[in-house]
Enzyme design. Structure first.
Site, short mmCIF file in Angstrom:
data_model
loop_
_atom_site.label_atom_id
_atom_site.label_comp_id
_atom_site.label_asym_id
_atom_site.label_seq_id
_atom_site.Cartn_x
_atom_site.Cartn_y
_atom_site.Cartn_z
N HIS A 83 38.86 -41.56 -44.04
CA HIS A 83 38.39 -41.16 -45.36
C HIS A 83 37.34 -40.07 -45.19
CE1 HIS A 83 39.61 -44.84 -48.00
NE2 HIS A 83 40.58 -44.45 -47.20
N TYR A 212 33.16 -45.23 -56.47
CA TYR A 212 31.95 -45.97 -56.86
C TYR A 212 31.66 -45.57 -58.30
CZ TYR A 212 31.02 -47.14 -51.96
OH TYR A 212 31.10 -47.65 -50.68
N PRO A 304 26.46 -55.14 -50.17
CA PRO A 304 27.61 -54.41 -49.61
C PRO A 304 27.79 -52.98 -50.14
CG PRO A 304 28.34 -56.06 -51.19
CD PRO A 304 26.87 -56.24 -51.05
N LYS A 308 27.34 -51.21 -44.98
CA LYS A 308 26.60 -51.13 -43.71
C LYS A 308 26.64 -52.41 -42.86
CE LYS A 308 25.01 -46.96 -43.87
NZ LYS A 308 26.05 -46.08 -43.36
N TYR A 396 25.87 -42.42 -45.47
CA TYR A 396 27.10 -43.22 -45.60
C TYR A 396 27.92 -43.20 -44.31
CZ TYR A 396 30.98 -45.39 -48.13
OH TYR A 396 31.95 -46.26 -48.56
#
Ligand SMILES: Cc1cc2nc3c(=O)[nH]c(=O)nc-3n(C[C@H](O)[C@H](O)[C@H](O)COP(=O)(O)OP(=O)(O)OC[C@H]3O[C@@H](n4cnc5c(N)ncnc54)[C@H](O)[C@@H]3O)c2cc1C
Length: 406
Positions: A83, A212, A304, A308, A396
């Site tokens: 991704h 998100y 979550p 991580k 991220y």
């Protein structure tokens, strides 16, 4: 449980005894095995049960490098999905964060149960001593030079591991953590007033990357697992009972949180699992006490939202393994003495990122109009600036490992 006389215990000698054969425990066992250390790892769950447990799915690039080693099967490279970004969706439209363009890195979608399976199968292949389905595990004498672990093996016999170091990799409800005395241990906590309603659904993916989504109805995360099964979440009250929701209601709620003029539509299918996942941030400092070392969720948990938890578990053992190897081989505990501080410096960065993503994207119960508008301002400040996008992308995709770690 009747006490078993000590002389009836079957004792096994090891350099390192590990309680917990999740990602932290098993990866550590492999790293130590490569240097010829004698390791025993035990877990109170069966291997099939661990394999069936659906949890994390996103791997940072450094985690992938650890898993891609040929002696672990490298399946992550063939079965995982690369991704290059995520979609931050707010104001009813999408804002892509392009990791490759911003920081030259990517993440991989590779479910935790597959991570476990690769590590477990490789352990079997390398004839490592990993025991599942044990009971009553407890570490002892951790403040001496001769610590150990007592447990009941899956065949009911009492066992004892006599080792030089004990590692507690026994997850967020860790019992080994309790062996660090209260007077030297500091526990940091943060609670959140919301949870995630998570589903596994049999359907093709609705999007190629994670979405998100922030909406007036609250947060939603559209994530993937495989070509045929998807993982989706929406923010809910922690007291929510999944049984109170029909499948249609769940799909309607998820769809409402991503609706927009671009017509984004979720692909629906049978829901095969529903859970409510409560949010918590936790750090135990220090992560060591004499001959006892903690790794992974045993020492810290994160909400979550930042993906991580699993990555931190692998990062811990990447620091711990060379320190244990040096201590066992050369009797030099310098790196072990630095373990807690080194690991915690990454842990706190991950705590910050997870907290930031969580509070930026979720609607707090009773949130004021000001607070909602401010959060939207924050999302715009991040997505409309290349520096803001790069900051998110760097956090991220994960930080490089500590320079002293080989
Ligand atoms: C429901 C859920 C969903 C999650 N979703 C995400 C996500 O989407 N993204 C993300 O990044 N992270 C997520 N996480 C977090 C992630 O799964 C953990 O951070 C990761 O599993 C940590 O690995 P670990 O090896 O430290 O602990 P664990 O995976 O918990 O492994 C610990 C092992 O120790 C064993 N054990 C515990 N006590 C004992 C004992 N007394 N004796 C013997 N064995 C014992 C357990 O059986 C377990 O196998 C989720 C966690 C949960 C619980």
């Amino acid at each position: 449980m009747p006490q078993i006389p000590r002389d009836e215990r079957k004792t096994v000698d090891a350099d390192v005894g590990i309680i917990g054969a999740g990602p932290a425990g098993l990866m550590l066992a492999h790293l130590l095995r490569r240097s010829g250390l004698r390791v025993v790892a035990i877990d109170h769950r069966g291997a099939e049960e661990i394999h069936r447990t659906h949890r994390a799915g996103i791997l940072e690039h450094e985690s992938v490098r650890m898993l891609a080693e040929p002696d672990l099967g490298s399946r992550v490279l063939t079965d995982g999905h690369l991704h290059d970004g995520i979609d931050l969706r707010f104001g009813r439209r999408s804002h892509r964060i392009d990791f490759q363009e911003l920081v030259g890195e990517s993440v991989w979608l590779y479910p935790q149960n597959e991570v476990f399976w690769d590590l477990a199968r490789a352990a079997e292949h390398h004839r490592m001593d990993v025991r599942y389905g044990v009971a009553d595990a407890s570490a002892f004498d951790v403040a001496t030079d001769h610590p150990g672990i007592r447990f009941t093996d899956s065949d009911g016999s009492a066992r004892e591991i006599r080792c030089r170091y004990v590692v507690g990799a026994d997850g967020s409800k860790s019992a080994t953590r309790g062996l660090i005395p209260r007077e030297i241990r500091r526990d940091y906590f943060a609670e959140y007033p919301f949870a995630w309603f998570g589903i596994l659904a049999e359907t093709p993916p609705s999007a190629p990357e994670l979405i998100y989504a922030q909406s007036p109805r609250g947060f939603a995360l559209i994530s993937q697992r495989s070509d045929t099964v998807q993982r989706l979440y929406f923010q809910c009250d922690p007291a929510t009972d999944p049984a109170d929701w029909s499948q249609d209601q769940i799909w309607e709620e998820l769809q409402a949180r991503i609706d927009g003029p671009d017509g984004m539509t979720l692909r629906r299918g049978p829901i095969i699992e529903s859970t409510v996942l409560k949010f918590r941030s936790f750090v135990c400092d220090p992560m060591r006490y004499h001959r006892l070392y903690l790794a992974g969720d045993a020492a810290h948990t994160v909400p979550p939202t930042g993906a991580k938890g699993l990555n931190l578990a692998l990062a811990d053992v990447r620091v711990l393994a060379p320190a244990l190897i040096r201590a066992v081989r050369d009797g030099d505990e310098t790196l072990l003495g630095e373990y807690s501080e080194t690991a915690l410096s990454r842990v706190w960065k991950a705590q910050n990122f997870s907290y930031w993503m969580t509070t930026m994207l979720h609607t707090a119960p009773g949130e004021t109009e000001f607070a909602t508008a401010r959060r939207l301002g924050e999302l715009r400040a991040v997505t409309e600036s290349p520096h803001g996008r790069a900051y998110l992308a760097e956090q991220y995709t994960g930080w490089p490992f500590h320079p002293t770690v080989s």
